[in-house]
Design an enzyme around this catalytic site. Structure first.
Site, PDB file in Angstrom:
ATOM      1  N   GLY A 276      31.485  15.837  28.476  1.00  0.00           N
ATOM      2  CA  GLY A 276      31.738  14.371  28.503  1.00  0.00           C
ATOM      3  C   GLY A 276      32.211  13.865  27.330  1.00  0.00           C
ATOM      4  N   ARG A 313      25.136   4.316  18.829  1.00  0.00           N
ATOM      5  CA  ARG A 313      24.855   5.612  18.203  1.00  0.00           C
ATOM      6  C   ARG A 313      24.527   5.773  16.630  1.00  0.00           C
ATOM      7  NH1 ARG A 313      28.634   8.952  17.848  1.00  0.00           N
ATOM      8  NH2 ARG A 313      27.464  10.616  18.347  1.00  0.00           N
ATOM      9  N   TYR A 317      21.211   7.582  16.040  1.00  0.00           N
ATOM     10  CA  TYR A 317      21.453   9.332  15.810  1.00  0.00           C
ATOM     11  C   TYR A 317      22.033   9.277  14.282  1.00  0.00           C
ATOM     12  CZ  TYR A 317      21.845   9.824  20.863  1.00  0.00           C
ATOM     13  OH  TYR A 317      22.246   9.748  22.177  1.00  0.00           O
ATOM     14  N   CYS A 344      19.103  -8.952  15.687  1.00  0.00           N
ATOM     15  CA  CYS A 344      17.853  -9.228  14.486  1.00  0.00           C
ATOM     16  C   CYS A 344      17.048  -7.834  14.525  1.00  0.00           C
ATOM     17  CB  CYS A 344      17.009 -10.044  15.019  1.00  0.00           C
ATOM     18  SG  CYS A 344      17.985 -11.902  14.775  1.00  0.00           S
ATOM     19  N   GLU A 345      17.794  -6.747  13.852  1.00  0.00           N
ATOM     20  CA  GLU A 345      17.126  -5.628  13.363  1.00  0.00           C
ATOM     21  C   GLU A 345      17.700  -5.103  12.244  1.00  0.00           C
ATOM     22  OE1 GLU A 345      14.489  -3.831  15.356  1.00  0.00           O
ATOM     23  OE2 GLU A 345      14.646  -4.923  17.160  1.00  0.00           O
TER      24      GLU A 345
END
Ligand SMILES: Cc1ncc(COP(=O)(O)O)c(C=O)c1O
Length: 415
Positions: A276, A313, A317, A344-345
């Site tokens: 992929g 990502r 990760y 908002c994180e």
């Protein structure tokens, strides 16, 4: 090939200035190179010759219909993990008989639909799943083509979220249990044993884990051949081939093939691959515009209009994506900053403590190597519409997905 290069100081995808695409379609915007994507598939296809083989593109990496159509036209098979991906492949002109269907939770509806479409093979991940496939095929008066996905217990030396072939993984059937499940399969009238499959993980940058996994699988293949001498057709060695995000040195298609072919040459089986990321990863960028540059007492933040909902990502990760200005200036100052989105994180970042070209409000940035697991993993978190996608081919380009509007976000909801 490197599809993304500066020409006269402007970042281009093939022969098209990406700034021009941002003007026309807005940001955030995914831009893909058709030549890169098809070229990667062709490179692997060519490298596996003269072995009989099929390169099945893993749809989960990037499931845009235009990408799938380009690969279907090149002759690709497809590795799918849901009924939705099957419908996408069919819509894009792909051939279901060249599809392998993986995934630990296939539903009865998905199995029945895949059988009706003439799916190439189910890659079965457990005994209960095998029993379900057998009973559905029986009821339909058919025999379902299957391979078992076998866990060889190999550590692919990658991020633990994308390592799948180890014993503690939810995927596949343990190598020591596989023969018993194959024996059971051989007794089921609704099942035809077609293959043996394994997949050890993703973003694998060395050939050694593949060689080890294949070696561990070879005795099982001989045992399965004895059980199903008439019907065993293929050995599927999975996907997972890594790409360069930063300074990795993954093997090129030819080097990968040179490492595995000697082990596969005398099997007399078709070799299936399921790449992929290798096909699409470096074939796409995410374009984003700087909204603000914010200085706090301790840090500088480059706040852009792309966020973790567009490209998860880095948050998920801790992945590294190179971030470059679309307009290259020879004498740019450098600074250190976090590149963050509007979500908002605190985990909403595209880069942290990055030494990068000093950019200002309104400038365009390209987040590189975003073709795989970018748009495919995007969400509507914070009620953000998903980005648009464009496919470039030489001097030509076409919108491959329009930007999602707020109205579409609420379409399925009832109030
Ligand atoms: C069974 C299987 N095949 C293929 C792939 C594709 O992996 P990659 O994109 O790393 O090649 C995956 C990824 O999760 C997978 O689970």
């Amino acid at each position: 090939m490197n599809a993304f290069q500066y020409k006269s100081g402007q970042l281009h995808c093939e022969d098209v200035s990406v700034a021009r695409l941002a003007e026309e379609f807005g940001t955030p915007l995914y831009v893909y190179s058709r030549q890169h994507i098809v070229g990667q598939w062709q490179a692997l296809d060519k490298a596996m010759k003269p072995l009989e083989h099929l390169v099945c593109y893993a749809v989960k990496a990037n499931s845009n219909l235009s990408v799938l159509r380009a690969l279907a036209e090149a002759g690709a098979g497809f590795d799918i993990v849901s009924g939705g991906e099957l419908e996408r492949v069919i819509r894009a002109g792909g051939d279901p008989t060249k599809c392998v269907f993986a995934g630990v939770g296939k539903t009865a509806m998905e199995i029945e639909r895949a059988l009706r479409c003439g799916i190439g093979c189910f890659n079965v991940e457990s005994l209960p799943e095998l029993l379900r496939i057998a009973s559905i095929a029986d009821a339909m008066g058919r025999r379902a083509p299957v391979a078992l996905r076998v866990n060889p217990g190999v550590d692919p030396d990658t991020h633990h979220y994308i390592s799948t072939g180890k014993h503690e993984s939810k995927f596949g059937i343990a190598l020591q249990d596989a023969l018993a499940v194959y024996r059971a399969a051989a007794e089921m009238p609704g099942i035809e044993i077609r293959g043996v499959q394994t997949h050890i993980g993703s973003q694998i940058t060395k050939t050694a884990p593949y060689v080890l996994a294949i070696r561990k699988m070879l005795p099982l293949i001989q045992q399965v051949r004895a059980l199903a001498p008439q019907t065993l057709e293929f050995f599927d060695i999975g996907g997972g081939l890594g790409i360069r995000y930063r300074n990795e040195r993954p093997p090129a298609a030819a080097a990968f093939a040179a490492a595995v072919k000697p082990l596969l040459r005398n099997l007399g089986l078709r070799i299936v691959l399921e790449p992929g990321r290798f096909i699409v990863g470096n074939g796409g960028v995410l374009l984003t515009r700087v909204q603000y540059v914010k200085q706090t007492p301790v840090k500088r933040f480059v706040i852009v209009d792309a966020a973790m909902n567009d490209l998860i990502r880095p948050s998920l990760y801790e992945s590294y994506h190179e971030i470059v200005p679309v307009r290259k200036l020879s004498a740019r100052r450098m600074f250190q900053a976090d590149v963050v989105g509007p979500v908002c994180e605190s985990g909403d970042f595209l880069a942290q403590d990055r030494r990068m070209a000093a950019v200002g409000e309104g400038e365009l940035l390209a987040v590189m190597s975003a073709g795989a697991y970018g748009m495919a993993m995007s969400s509507n978190y914070n009620s953000r519409g998903r980005a648009a996608e464009v496919l470039v081919d030489g001097r030509r380009y076409a919108l491959a997905r329009r930007r999602e509007g707020v109205g579409e976000l609420m379409q399925a909801e009832i109030s």
